[in-house]
Design a protein around this motif. Structure first.
Motif, PDB file in Angstrom:
ATOM      1  N   ALA A   1     -68.236 126.659   3.236  1.00 28.81           N
ATOM      2  CA  ALA A   1     -67.046 127.257   3.827  1.00 28.81           C
ATOM      3  C   ALA A   1     -65.912 126.240   3.918  1.00 28.81           C
ATOM      4  O   ALA A   1     -66.139 125.066   4.221  1.00 28.81           O
ATOM      5  N   LEU A   2     -64.689 126.700   3.679  1.00 29.12           N
ATOM      6  CA  LEU A   2     -63.493 125.870   3.799  1.00 29.12           C
ATOM      7  C   LEU A   2     -62.681 126.245   5.038  1.00 29.12           C
ATOM      8  O   LEU A   2     -62.250 125.387   5.784  1.00 29.12           O
ATOM      9  N   PHE A   3     -62.452 127.529   5.239  1.00 24.88           N
ATOM     10  CA  PHE A   3     -61.721 127.975   6.425  1.00 24.88           C
ATOM     11  C   PHE A   3     -61.886 129.484   6.583  1.00 24.88           C
ATOM     12  O   PHE A   3     -62.282 130.188   5.652  1.00 24.88           O
ATOM     13  N   ARG A   4     -61.574 129.962   7.780  1.00 24.77           N
ATOM     14  CA  ARG A   4     -61.566 131.393   8.050  1.00 24.77           C
ATOM     15  C   ARG A   4     -60.133 131.897   8.010  1.00 24.77           C
ATOM     16  O   ARG A   4     -59.194 131.169   8.324  1.00 24.77           O
ATOM     17  N   ASP A   5     -59.966 133.143   7.618  1.00 31.71           N
ATOM     18  CA  ASP A   5     -58.634 133.718   7.478  1.00 31.71           C
ATOM     19  C   ASP A   5     -58.672 135.182   7.911  1.00 31.71           C
ATOM     20  O   ASP A   5     -59.741 135.739   8.181  1.00 31.71           O
ATOM     21  N   ARG A   6     -57.494 135.791   7.983  1.00 28.81           N
ATOM     22  CA  ARG A   6     -57.387 137.209   8.331  1.00 28.81           C
ATOM     23  C   ARG A   6     -56.216 137.805   7.569  1.00 28.81           C
ATOM     24  O   ARG A   6     -55.337 137.086   7.075  1.00 28.81           O
ATOM     25  N   LEU A   7     -56.189 139.122   7.478  1.00 24.69           N
ATOM     26  CA  LEU A   7     -55.083 139.802   6.830  1.00 24.69           C
ATOM     27  C   LEU A   7     -53.965 140.043   7.837  1.00 24.69           C
ATOM     28  O   LEU A   7     -54.223 140.362   9.006  1.00 24.69           O
ATOM     29  N   VAL A   8     -52.721 139.880   7.381  1.00 24.12           N
ATOM     30  CA  VAL A   8     -51.535 140.189   8.187  1.00 24.12           C
ATOM     31  C   VAL A   8     -50.610 141.059   7.348  1.00 24.12           C
ATOM     32  O   VAL A   8     -50.721 141.118   6.116  1.00 24.12           O
ATOM     33  N   GLY A   9     -49.689 141.731   8.024  1.00 26.73           N
ATOM     34  CA  GLY A   9     -48.709 142.548   7.315  1.00 26.73           C
ATOM     35  C   GLY A   9     -47.439 141.772   7.032  1.00 26.73           C
ATOM     36  O   GLY A   9     -47.030 140.920   7.817  1.00 26.73           O
ATOM     37  N   VAL A  10     -46.810 142.063   5.893  1.00 26.72           N
ATOM     38  CA  VAL A  10     -45.575 141.388   5.492  1.00 26.72           C
ATOM     39  C   VAL A  10     -44.574 142.428   4.999  1.00 26.72           C
ATOM     40  O   VAL A  10     -44.912 143.276   4.164  1.00 26.72           O
ATOM     41  N   VAL A  11     -43.355 142.356   5.527  1.00 29.01           N
ATOM     42  CA  VAL A  11     -42.268 143.231   5.060  1.00 29.01           C
ATOM     43  C   VAL A  11     -40.997 142.403   4.953  1.00 29.01           C
ATOM     44  O   VAL A  11     -40.898 141.313   5.501  1.00 29.01           O
ATOM     45  N   ARG A  12     -40.005 142.967   4.287  1.00 25.98           N
ATOM     46  CA  ARG A  12     -38.716 142.277   4.159  1.00 25.98           C
ATOM     47  C   ARG A  12     -38.005 142.265   5.508  1.00 25.98           C
ATOM     48  O   ARG A  12     -38.260 143.099   6.375  1.00 25.98           O
ATOM     49  N   SER A  13     -37.116 141.326   5.677  1.00 19.83           N
ATOM     50  CA  SER A  13     -36.281 141.299   6.883  1.00 19.83           C
ATOM     51  C   SER A  13     -35.420 142.551   6.899  1.00 19.83           C
ATOM     52  O   SER A  13     -34.830 142.936   5.879  1.00 19.83           O
ATOM     53  N   GLY A  14     -35.366 143.230   8.034  1.00 24.10           N
ATOM     54  CA  GLY A  14     -34.607 144.460   8.136  1.00 24.10           C
ATOM     55  C   GLY A  14     -35.422 145.705   7.872  1.00 24.10           C
ATOM     56  O   GLY A  14     -34.933 146.839   8.040  1.00 24.10           O
ATOM     57  N   HIS A  15     -36.653 145.544   7.461  1.00 24.08           N
ATOM     58  CA  HIS A  15     -37.555 146.691   7.262  1.00 24.08           C
ATOM     59  C   HIS A  15     -37.818 147.345   8.620  1.00 24.08           C
ATOM     60  O   HIS A  15     -37.846 146.665   9.649  1.00 24.08           O
ATOM     61  N   PRO A  16     -38.008 148.660   8.671  1.00 27.94           N
ATOM     62  CA  PRO A  16     -38.280 149.324   9.950  1.00 27.94           C
ATOM     63  C   PRO A  16     -39.421 148.684  10.746  1.00 27.94           C
ATOM     64  O   PRO A  16     -39.362 148.643  11.979  1.00 27.94           O
ATOM     65  N   LEU A  17     -40.447 148.172  10.079  1.00 31.20           N
ATOM     66  CA  LEU A  17     -41.570 147.553  10.784  1.00 31.20           C
ATOM     67  C   LEU A  17     -41.242 146.167  11.323  1.00 31.20           C
ATOM     68  O   LEU A  17     -42.058 145.568  12.023  1.00 31.20           O
ATOM     69  N   SER A  18     -40.055 145.646  10.972  1.00 25.31           N
ATOM     70  CA  SER A  18     -39.678 144.328  11.512  1.00 25.31           C
ATOM     71  C   SER A  18     -39.117 144.461  12.930  1.00 25.31           C
ATOM     72  O   SER A  18     -38.825 143.452  13.575  1.00 25.31           O
ATOM     73  N   GLN A  19     -38.973 145.694  13.396  1.00 21.93           N
ATOM     74  CA  GLN A  19     -38.458 145.950  14.747  1.00 21.93           C
ATOM     75  C   GLN A  19     -39.455 146.819  15.519  1.00 21.93           C
ATOM     76  O   GLN A  19     -40.016 147.767  14.969  1.00 21.93           O
ATOM     77  N   GLY A  20     -39.661 146.474  16.785  1.00 27.75           N
ATOM     78  CA  GLY A  20     -40.505 147.288  17.642  1.00 27.75           C
ATOM     79  C   GLY A  20     -41.989 147.059  17.404  1.00 27.75           C
ATOM     80  O   GLY A  20     -42.411 146.271  16.559  1.00 27.75           O
ATOM     81  N   GLU A  21     -42.812 147.776  18.167  1.00 25.22           N
ATOM     82  CA  GLU A  21     -44.262 147.645  18.073  1.00 25.22           C
ATOM     83  C   GLU A  21     -44.764 148.309  16.790  1.00 25.22           C
ATOM     84  O   GLU A  21     -44.352 149.415  16.441  1.00 25.22           O
ATOM     85  N   VAL A  22     -45.628 147.602  16.114  1.00 22.69           N
ATOM     86  CA  VAL A  22     -46.222 148.156  14.896  1.00 22.69           C
ATOM     87  C   VAL A  22     -47.514 148.861  15.285  1.00 22.69           C
ATOM     88  O   VAL A  22     -48.551 148.241  15.491  1.00 22.69           O
ATOM     89  N   THR A  23     -47.438 150.164  15.413  1.00 20.63           N
ATOM     90  CA  THR A  23     -48.632 150.951  15.719  1.00 20.63           C
ATOM     91  C   THR A  23     -49.366 151.285  14.426  1.00 20.63           C
ATOM     92  O   THR A  23     -48.806 151.158  13.320  1.00 20.63           O
ATOM     93  N   VAL A  24     -50.593 151.730  14.560  1.00 22.31           N
ATOM     94  CA  VAL A  24     -51.361 152.073  13.370  1.00 22.31           C
ATOM     95  C   VAL A  24     -50.726 153.254  12.646  1.00 22.31           C
ATOM     96  O   VAL A  24     -50.759 153.332  11.405  1.00 22.31           O
TER      97      VAL A  24
END
Length: 302
Positions: free
Chosen positions: A161-184
């Motif tokens: 093993a080298l390291f542990r990782d996780r998935l995260v979400g990525v969007v452009r700046s100004g995308h609707p998901l860049s503001q407010g709580e990101v619900t499922v």
């Protein structure tokens, strides 16, 4: 074919000049040593040691052989003795690493700096990893691989093993998901770019969403995380990527924690057992392990 074990016996006999002394040194009985001397005489066609008074003296042929035999025994012993160390500053060698572009971009600079300092004669050749098959490791055309270990991987391949990782979400700046709580629900309702080296149309995220009665719309399928991030930068697509080894590619983008209960995963290095004891290869594995341990994700995410 001559019995090469006789070289050791001859070396000791010529050094001791005595059958009894040679027998004690080799932990043999005098009779066994006498039989060995008889075999040596037959093999070389020379008496080698002849009686002179109460002792034995070497023949001219034995004197001629003494230095050569001693050197051969020392060289053979050195060949069979485990190598204890290697001077990497003197090593001239190319290692082929099969990994992802994201891994090279994130880990490569620190790894190359370490190698340039400790082993300037070592060169790394990176090739892109498009599948999880271990055939290239087995064939020897690849020295080291990195990636998430497949449970169905060949059992002959060694891993660490080298390291542990996780998935995260990525969007452009100004995308609707860049503001407010990101619900499922907000996450699932967006348009997504999915990464699949095998060209599959769905993955773990889709399975988890399905358990909650949700489905996401996958508009684009690509083969690498770097491509997914590049698309997210200039479109409304949502990319779900590994947090740790895409950190340098997400500058200027908005990153968020996925609103899903996904397990973390382990990125490991893989190699074939034929290289396990190779000291230069062991040094390279140590460098990679230490470089990964020193790196930390610079992220405000929880």
């Amino acid at each position: 074919m001559p019995d090469l074990n006789l070289l050791v016996t001859l070396d000791v006999l010529l050094a001791e000049g005595s059958v009894a002394a040679a027998a004690r040194r080799l932990c043999l009985s005098p009779s066994a040593m006498s039989r060995a001397l008889a075999r040596l005489r037959e093999t070389t066609g020379d008496p080698l040691l002849v009686r002179a008074g109460r002792g034995l003296v070497p023949t001219p042929r034995a004197v001629e052989l003494r230095e050569q035999v001693s050197r051969l025994v020392q060289e053979a012993t050195a060949v069979l003795r485990p190598v204890q160390s290697v001077d990497m500053a003197q090593v001239e060698r190319t290692f082929t690493l099969r990994t992802s572009e994201e891994f090279v971009e994130n880990v490569g600079p620190a790894l190359l700096a370490r190698i340039a300092k400790e082993a300037p004669g070592v060169r790394l050749r990176f090739i892109n990893k498009t599948d999880k098959a271990s055939v290239l490791l087995r064939e020897g055309s690849v020295d080291l691989e990195t990636g998430v270990v497949d449970p169905a991987a060949s059992p002959e391949v060694l891993t660490q093993a080298l390291f542990r990782d996780r998935l995260v979400g990525v969007v452009r700046s100004g995308h609707p998901l860049s503001q407010g709580e990101v619900t499922v629900e907000r996450y699932a309702s967006g348009q997504h770019v999915y990464v699949s080296r095998r060209g599959q149309a769905r993955g773990q995220i889709d399975d988890v969403l399905e358990t909650q009665g949700l489905t996401r719309q996958i508009n684009t399928i690509v083969a690498g995380f770097a491509t997914a991030i590049a698309l997210a930068r200039d479109t409304d697509l949502i990319a779900s990527v590994p947090e740790r080894y895409t950190v340098h590619q997400r500058e200027g983008l908005h990153t968020f924690v996925l609103p899903l209960a996904l397990p973390t995963f382990t990125v490991a290095m893989l190699w074939h057992p034929r290289l396990d004891a190779d000291l230069a290869h062991r040094w390279l594995r140590g460098c990679l392990r230490e470089v990964c341990a020193l790196q930390r994700v610079q992220s405000p995410l929880p």
